[in-house]
Each structure stands twice: as structure tokens, then as C-alpha cells.
Design a protein around this motif. Structure first.
Motif, PDB file in Angstrom:
ATOM      1  N   UNK A   1      70.055 -31.296  52.573  1.00 14.20           N
ATOM      2  CA  UNK A   1      69.689 -30.898  53.920  1.00 14.20           C
ATOM      3  C   UNK A   1      70.722 -31.738  54.647  1.00 14.20           C
ATOM      4  N   UNK A   2      70.767 -32.876  54.614  1.00 12.24           N
ATOM      5  CA  UNK A   2      71.643 -33.520  55.603  1.00 12.24           C
ATOM      6  C   UNK A   2      73.066 -33.287  55.556  1.00 12.24           C
TER       7      UNK A   2
ATOM      8  N   UNK B   1      63.416 -21.430  35.252  1.00 13.53           N
ATOM      9  CA  UNK B   1      62.291 -21.261  35.964  1.00 13.53           C
ATOM     10  C   UNK B   1      62.817 -21.152  37.612  1.00 13.53           C
ATOM     11  N   UNK B   2      64.043 -21.272  37.691  1.00 10.52           N
ATOM     12  CA  UNK B   2      64.903 -21.047  39.114  1.00 10.52           C
ATOM     13  C   UNK B   2      64.791 -19.848  39.359  1.00 10.52           C
ATOM     14  N   UNK B   3      64.816 -18.614  38.378  1.00  8.32           N
ATOM     15  CA  UNK B   3      65.113 -17.330  38.547  1.00  8.32           C
ATOM     16  C   UNK B   3      63.845 -16.834  39.425  1.00  8.32           C
ATOM     17  N   UNK B   4      62.888 -17.536  39.769  1.00  6.67           N
ATOM     18  CA  UNK B   4      61.875 -16.480  40.408  1.00  6.67           C
ATOM     19  C   UNK B   4      62.350 -16.707  41.881  1.00  6.67           C
ATOM     20  N   UNK B   5      63.014 -18.045  42.245  1.00  5.56           N
ATOM     21  CA  UNK B   5      63.689 -18.293  43.693  1.00  5.56           C
ATOM     22  C   UNK B   5      65.197 -17.708  43.610  1.00  5.56           C
ATOM     23  N   UNK B   6      65.651 -17.055  42.725  1.00  8.16           N
ATOM     24  CA  UNK B   6      67.003 -16.660  42.745  1.00  8.16           C
ATOM     25  C   UNK B   6      68.072 -17.752  42.581  1.00  8.16           C
ATOM     26  N   UNK B   7      67.567 -18.759  42.238  1.00  3.12           N
ATOM     27  CA  UNK B   7      68.498 -20.097  41.670  1.00  3.12           C
ATOM     28  C   UNK B   7      69.312 -19.733  40.389  1.00  3.12           C
TER      29      UNK B   7
ATOM     30  N   UNK C   1      62.015 -23.501  45.934  1.00  3.41           N
ATOM     31  CA  UNK C   1      61.689 -22.600  47.290  1.00  3.41           C
ATOM     32  C   UNK C   1      62.565 -22.926  48.610  1.00  3.41           C
ATOM     33  N   UNK C   2      62.247 -24.000  48.817  1.00  3.61           N
ATOM     34  CA  UNK C   2      63.030 -24.423  50.268  1.00  3.61           C
ATOM     35  C   UNK C   2      64.627 -24.726  50.143  1.00  3.61           C
ATOM     36  N   UNK C   3      65.040 -25.041  48.809  1.00  2.70           N
ATOM     37  CA  UNK C   3      66.418 -25.082  48.628  1.00  2.70           C
ATOM     38  C   UNK C   3      67.111 -24.137  48.521  1.00  2.70           C
TER      39      UNK C   3
END
Length: 329
Positions: A137-138, A203-209, A167-169
Motif C-alpha cells: 500500500x505504501x 483460493x484467490x479466485x473468489x476475489x479475482x486474484x 480482499x483488501x489487496x
């Protein structure tokens, strides 16, 4: 994104191959020496060795550039060496001496280097994952194109804070590469017994990663996947997950007898998949190096490690006044 298998030979020079060989060998010899010092009672507390996993961090450091950051768990000595932290300072930290990189106050599990953008070893399982997103984020806030490599294991992959961070990323398109170092046993339970969906990168697929699975015993495969991941992040496309399938030869920590797997299983992995031997074979069969060349590298590495061990024994213990430095209040 589907799991990607490389269809081409990564294009690396003989000098690059030798560099990866040397870096992996340094980690291997360093960790072997750390195990010896632990057995002698010179290293106390917990000590988690990286033997067998060397290709992961060496391959990913080959895909990094100046200013990129890295953060990991307590199995951290190899990460420190791979990003250029000095072997003597790492070993002296393990023995709790003044010459250590955290002045002897962090020990095996808690070391940092602002100069090398290494933000720790962290002892709480999964705690480094949200911190890694914060580092990314920085960079986004400052408008750089740097990325953060956030390493965690298959055991930590079941932590709730990992998914909050995913989720945040993705929501904020953070330039973070989530690296799951899947050594298949977490603390001592196989991933098949502990995890219902063993394709951890999915497991990132749920967030579109986006993400992929990588052969973590092959340094060139890791480098190639790392280059895809950092290109994705630097282009502003958000986070990327690399599940790097690797294997540790020793127990979870020095106090773990590793009775949950057979000696034959470990020996088979050593004989057939060892990351250092794979590069050694490439160097020899490709006529990029001779046996004598590789013996010279081994001799050089052993000297570095022996010097580090000697420094770790002779450096004084921290003064009592050090208790009052580097604290918040």
C-alpha cells in the motif's frame, strides 16, 4: 487463471546459473552450520531451517529489483541471505550477540534490515500477510512501481487474516505477490489432512486474484513465474498469488523429530528433486562449469559460513542498556 506449466527453457546465462548455484549453496551450508550451533547450545529458543526450500527465495529474488520489499515468517534465514544480508550478522543474531542484525535482541525468528528492504521474520503464524499488504500500500501511495513479496506457508494459508488481506489487496489493486511456500507439512500435518481444497493458489479466485502453481524445487521455474508475477503487479493490475510447491528436509523446527513422514520419502526427494543438484547438473552437462569450478565455489561458501560462525561465537552479548533501545515507550 489456470495453473501454468512452462513450455520453454528459461533463457539464463552461465553466469546467472552459477550465481543461483552459489546463493542456494550459501543458504544450505549456512543452515547446516546453524543446526550444528543449535546442537551445541549456542543458539537457543526456536530455530527453523530452510534446507530444501532454497530455490524458492533465490528464484524470486532473481525476479526482484532495487526497492522491492520482502516479508516472511520465522523460517527466515534463507530469505535474509538471498536479499544480501551479511552472513556474519545473521548468524550472530541467531546466537543473540551484539554483532547481530537486530543487535542480538531478535534471535532466529525476528530480524530486519531497512537497507535491504527486509521487513522480518515474524513469529505469529500469518501475521506477516496483512503487514506485507501494508508495505505494498505504501508503494502504491507513493506512486512507485515496486512490489512486495509476502511469503507464508501452507499452514498459514488457512488463517482468516490471509483472506481479509486478499480482499483488501484486490480491492485496492495493491502491488503484492503472495508467495505460498507449500512445503506440504506445515508444522507437522500433511496438507492433504489439514486442507480440504489443496490447490491453495486457487483460493484467490473468489476475489479475482490471478495466480499459479510453481515447481518450487526448480530455481528457473520459480524465476520465470516470479517475472510474470512482478510484471502483473508493476503494471498496476493488483496482487498475484504464487503457490510454490517445495519441500523441507528437516523438521518444522530443530526440536521436531518429524515422525509424521518416512525417511524414505525425504531421501527420495533429496535424490530426485534437490534444487541445488539440479543446477549443478545443468552447469556440468551444459559445459558451463567444471567439477573443479564447483568445488572452488563450495570451498568459498564454507569459508564464509565458518567465518560467520566464528563471529557469532566471539561477538559480545548485548549490554544491559540495550534493553531500553528501539522501543516505543
Amino acid at each position: 487463471m489456470a495453473a501454468r506449466k512452462s513450455t520453454k527453457k528459461p533463457n539464463v546465462s552461465a553466469d546467472e546459473l552459477k550465481k543461483y548455484y552459489r546463493e542456494m549453496l550459501l543458504i544450505r551450508r549456512f543452515e547446516e552450520k546453524a543446526g550444528q550451533l543449535y546442537g551445541m547450545g549456542l543458539i537457543g529458543g526456536f530455530c527453523h531451517l530452510y534446507i530444501g526450500q532454497e530455490a524458492v527465495v533465490v528464484g524470486l529474488e532473481a525476479a526482484a529489483k532495487d526497492g522491492d520489499k520482502r516479508i516472511t515468517s520465522y523460517r527466515d534465514h534463507g530469505h535474509m541471505l538471498a536479499c544480501g544480508m551479511e552472513a556474519g550478522g545473521v548468524m550472530a543474531e541467531l546466537t543473540g550477540r551484539e554483532g547481530g542484525l537486530s543487535k542480538g535482541k531478535g534471535g532466529s525468528m525476528h530480524m530486519f534490515s531497512k537497507e535491504k528492504h527486509f521487513y522480518g521474520g515474524h513469529g505469529i503464524v500469518g501475521a506477516q500477510v496483512p503487514l506485507g499488504a501494508g508495505l505494498a500500500f505504501a508503494d502504491k501511495y507513493k506512486g512507485t512501481d515496486n512490489v512486495t513479496f509476502t511469503y507464508f506457508g501452507d499452514g498459514a494459508a488457512n488463517q482468516g487474516q490471509v483472506y481479509e488481506t486478499y480482499n483488501m489487496a484486490q480491492l485496492w489493486d495493491l502491488p503484492v505477490v503472495f508467495v505460498i511456500e507449500n512445503n506440504q507439512y506445515a508444522m507437522g500435518t500433511s496438507v492433504q489432512r489439514s486442507t480440504k481444497s489443496p490447490a491453495l493458489w486457487k483460493r484467490g479466485e473468489a476475489y479475482g486474484i490471478a495466480g499459479e502453481e510453481v515447481d518450487g524445487m526448480n530455481v528457473l521455474s520459480v524465476k520465470e513465474a516470479g517475472e510474470r508475477a512482478v510484471a502483473h503487479c508493476r503494471a498496476g493490475k493488483g496482487p498475484y498469488i504464487l503457490e510454490v510447491k517445495t519441500y523441507r528436509y528437516r523438521g518444522h523446527s530443530m526440536s521436531d523429530p518429524a515422525k509424521y513422514r518416512t525417511r524414505e520419502e525425504v531421501q527420495k526427494m533429496r535424490d530426485e528433486r534437490d534444487p541445488i543438484e539440479q543446477v549443478r547438473d545443468m552447469l556440468l552437462t551444459g559445459n558451463h562449469a567444471t567439477d573443479d569450478d564447483l568445488k572452488a565455489i563450495d570451498k568459498e561458501i564454507k569459508a564464509i559460513v565458518n567465518d560467520a560462525a566464528e563471529f557469532s561465537k566471539t561477538s559480545p552479548e548485548p549490554a544491559l542498556e540495550e534493553l531500553w533501545t528501539d522501543i516505543y515507550a
